[in-house]
Scaffold this motif. Sequence first.
Motif, PDB file in Angstrom:
ATOM      1  N   ASP A 111       0.821  -1.209   0.000  1.00  0.00           N
ATOM      2  CA  ASP A 111       0.000   0.000   0.000  1.00  0.00           C
ATOM      3  C   ASP A 111       0.858   1.263   0.000  1.00  0.00           C
ATOM      4  O   ASP A 111       2.018   1.251   0.407  1.00  0.00           O
ATOM      5  CB  ASP A 111      -0.923   0.004   1.223  1.00  0.00           C
ATOM      6  CG  ASP A 111      -1.763  -1.256   1.315  1.00  0.00           C
ATOM      7  OD1 ASP A 111      -2.383  -1.608   0.301  1.00  0.00           O
ATOM      8  OD2 ASP A 111      -1.772  -1.889   2.388  1.00  0.00           O
ATOM      9  N   THR A 112       0.231   2.362  -0.429  1.00  0.00           N
ATOM     10  CA  THR A 112       0.915   3.657  -0.486  1.00  0.00           C
ATOM     11  C   THR A 112       0.086   4.720   0.222  1.00  0.00           C
ATOM     12  O   THR A 112      -1.131   4.778   0.055  1.00  0.00           O
ATOM     13  CB  THR A 112       1.156   4.091  -1.939  1.00  0.00           C
ATOM     14  OG1 THR A 112       1.975   3.116  -2.595  1.00  0.00           O
ATOM     15  CG2 THR A 112       1.852   5.443  -2.014  1.00  0.00           C
ATOM     16  N   LEU A 114      -0.413   8.765   0.499  1.00  0.00           N
ATOM     17  CA  LEU A 114      -0.162  10.025  -0.199  1.00  0.00           C
ATOM     18  C   LEU A 114      -0.265  11.180   0.790  1.00  0.00           C
ATOM     19  O   LEU A 114      -1.130  11.171   1.673  1.00  0.00           O
ATOM     20  CB  LEU A 114      -1.184  10.228  -1.323  1.00  0.00           C
ATOM     21  CG  LEU A 114      -1.315   9.097  -2.340  1.00  0.00           C
ATOM     22  CD1 LEU A 114      -2.421   9.420  -3.348  1.00  0.00           C
ATOM     23  CD2 LEU A 114      -0.002   8.841  -3.063  1.00  0.00           C
ATOM     24  N   SER A 134       5.229   5.556   0.602  1.00  0.00           N
ATOM     25  CA  SER A 134       4.628   6.886   0.683  1.00  0.00           C
ATOM     26  C   SER A 134       5.017   7.678  -0.550  1.00  0.00           C
ATOM     27  O   SER A 134       6.057   7.413  -1.174  1.00  0.00           O
ATOM     28  CB  SER A 134       5.064   7.625   1.948  1.00  0.00           C
ATOM     29  OG  SER A 134       6.457   7.872   1.928  1.00  0.00           O
ATOM     30  N   THR A 148      -0.932   9.321  -9.458  1.00  0.00           N
ATOM     31  CA  THR A 148      -0.358   8.666  -8.282  1.00  0.00           C
ATOM     32  C   THR A 148      -0.490   7.148  -8.395  1.00  0.00           C
ATOM     33  O   THR A 148      -1.256   6.636  -9.212  1.00  0.00           O
ATOM     34  CB  THR A 148      -1.046   9.163  -6.999  1.00  0.00           C
ATOM     35  OG1 THR A 148      -2.457   8.920  -7.093  1.00  0.00           O
ATOM     36  CG2 THR A 148      -0.807  10.651  -6.809  1.00  0.00           C
ATOM     37  N   ALA A 152      -2.337   3.353  -3.888  1.00  0.00           N
ATOM     38  CA  ALA A 152      -2.732   4.343  -2.874  1.00  0.00           C
ATOM     39  C   ALA A 152      -3.944   3.853  -2.090  1.00  0.00           C
ATOM     40  O   ALA A 152      -4.936   3.399  -2.669  1.00  0.00           O
ATOM     41  CB  ALA A 152      -3.036   5.674  -3.531  1.00  0.00           C
ATOM     42  N   ARG A 153      -3.856   3.926  -0.761  1.00  0.00           N
ATOM     43  CA  ARG A 153      -4.962   3.527   0.109  1.00  0.00           C
ATOM     44  C   ARG A 153      -5.354   4.626   1.095  1.00  0.00           C
ATOM     45  O   ARG A 153      -6.417   4.571   1.702  1.00  0.00           O
ATOM     46  CB  ARG A 153      -4.589   2.258   0.898  1.00  0.00           C
ATOM     47  CG  ARG A 153      -4.391   1.033   0.022  1.00  0.00           C
ATOM     48  CD  ARG A 153      -5.700   0.588  -0.620  1.00  0.00           C
ATOM     49  NE  ARG A 153      -5.505  -0.546  -1.517  1.00  0.00           N
ATOM     50  CZ  ARG A 153      -5.259  -0.450  -2.811  1.00  0.00           C
ATOM     51  NH1 ARG A 153      -5.187   0.755  -3.381  1.00  0.00           N
ATOM     52  NH2 ARG A 153      -5.082  -1.515  -3.559  1.00  0.00           N
ATOM     53  N   LEU A 155      -4.987   9.013   1.635  1.00  0.00           N
ATOM     54  CA  LEU A 155      -4.588  10.352   1.175  1.00  0.00           C
ATOM     55  C   LEU A 155      -4.759  11.331   2.319  1.00  0.00           C
ATOM     56  O   LEU A 155      -5.861  11.480   2.856  1.00  0.00           O
ATOM     57  CB  LEU A 155      -5.447  10.786  -0.017  1.00  0.00           C
ATOM     58  CG  LEU A 155      -5.384  12.274  -0.411  1.00  0.00           C
ATOM     59  CD1 LEU A 155      -3.984  12.649  -0.889  1.00  0.00           C
ATOM     60  CD2 LEU A 155      -6.431  12.589  -1.487  1.00  0.00           C
ATOM     61  N   VAL A 185      -9.977   5.038  -1.804  1.00  0.00           N
ATOM     62  CA  VAL A 185      -8.915   5.556  -0.937  1.00  0.00           C
ATOM     63  C   VAL A 185      -9.539   6.304   0.235  1.00  0.00           C
ATOM     64  O   VAL A 185     -10.467   7.096   0.055  1.00  0.00           O
ATOM     65  CB  VAL A 185      -7.997   6.504  -1.737  1.00  0.00           C
ATOM     66  CG1 VAL A 185      -6.982   7.185  -0.837  1.00  0.00           C
ATOM     67  CG2 VAL A 185      -7.300   5.739  -2.858  1.00  0.00           C
TER      68      VAL A 185
END
Length: 373
Positions: A111-112, A114, A134, A148, A152-153, A155, A185
């Motif tokens: 996962d990322t 943001l 990140s 992005t 992404a999970r 923000l 997200v």
Amino acid sequence: MTLASRLPEYPWDELAPIAEKARAFPGGAVDLSVGTPVDPVPTVIQDALTAAANAPGYPLTAGTPELRSAAAGWLARSLGVRVDPVSVLPVIGTKEFIAWLPTMLGLGAADTVLYPSLAYPTYDIGARLAGAASAAVSDVTRGVLDGTPDSARLLWVNSPSNPTGRVLPPESLREAVTWARSRGVVLASDECYIELGWDTRPVSVLHESVRGDSLDGLLAVFSLSKRSNLAGYRAGFVTGDPGLMKELLLVGRQAGMIVPAPVQAAMIAALSDDAHAVEQKARYGARRDILVAGLSAAGFRIEHSEAGLYLWATRPGLDCWAACELLATECGILVGPGSMYGPEGSNYVRVALTGTDERVAAAGMRLRALAGR
């Protein structure tokens, strides 16, 4: 890999040599770096804490019904936001919550997270603690966010911004909400400075004009540290999507993330009384006027800074560390280097409004004396 090995060195430690130079200035240092409150805790809050001091039993992780109602009442009065008090969760300082939110949401290596490209470092630290990736984003408009990672999970948005004082307009927040919902997200909004609007009035991501008729996928974080001088109490709360709030409460109960009962009582007093917050904002406003005038006279240009507890300033020809050295050596003023908040801040310093009236007045005089040098 150990947990500590995932983390950078604590950024404020780098400022120690410059802090020594500021302290050596005749008349002593004016510390406008970290932004810790210096004014007294209002008496109404101290009295509530004292009255609740006999607290031998375990407090409620969810917070007392009175606390949740007080938080919901403050949101309605101050921000025009309506939430069910059941969906309010007190937290042990919002920095701690921000740092652990990715873990609480179950994020991991796939996962990322943001976060803004100029931002409070803890958004990135939270991703590191969870073992997630990140990525910094320069804006929250849909076109930027569409570029992005698909992983992404979470923000983060922050309005008013720390460090810049920038306020996101409702249309930008709406774009971010629409994008986040379309991608599944979670959008978490750090609104710790939302009552400190100077040139504009910030809008919460939970306001109907932004989120529409649903709270789905949204969280907003609120702090009493600056509004009520409660940094030492570690008092804040989060609210938003009822489903997400149930998950966060379960994690908090299992992990023992409980705000102490006397602090919960103090929070009720703080959230139920608006007069002390109005007085505190006026103090910050007066200090802001002095620092704006002094920095401008000393050749600094102030950008954004339309809300929040800081001034975001640059002096042509100086990077952030050179500006910190100049202010410490020539004025005895300690400020924060902008590079701590991201590479885009390398030519800026962050100046807090949290000196006492006497110290801020001294800073204003010293800055005016710097003019022309």
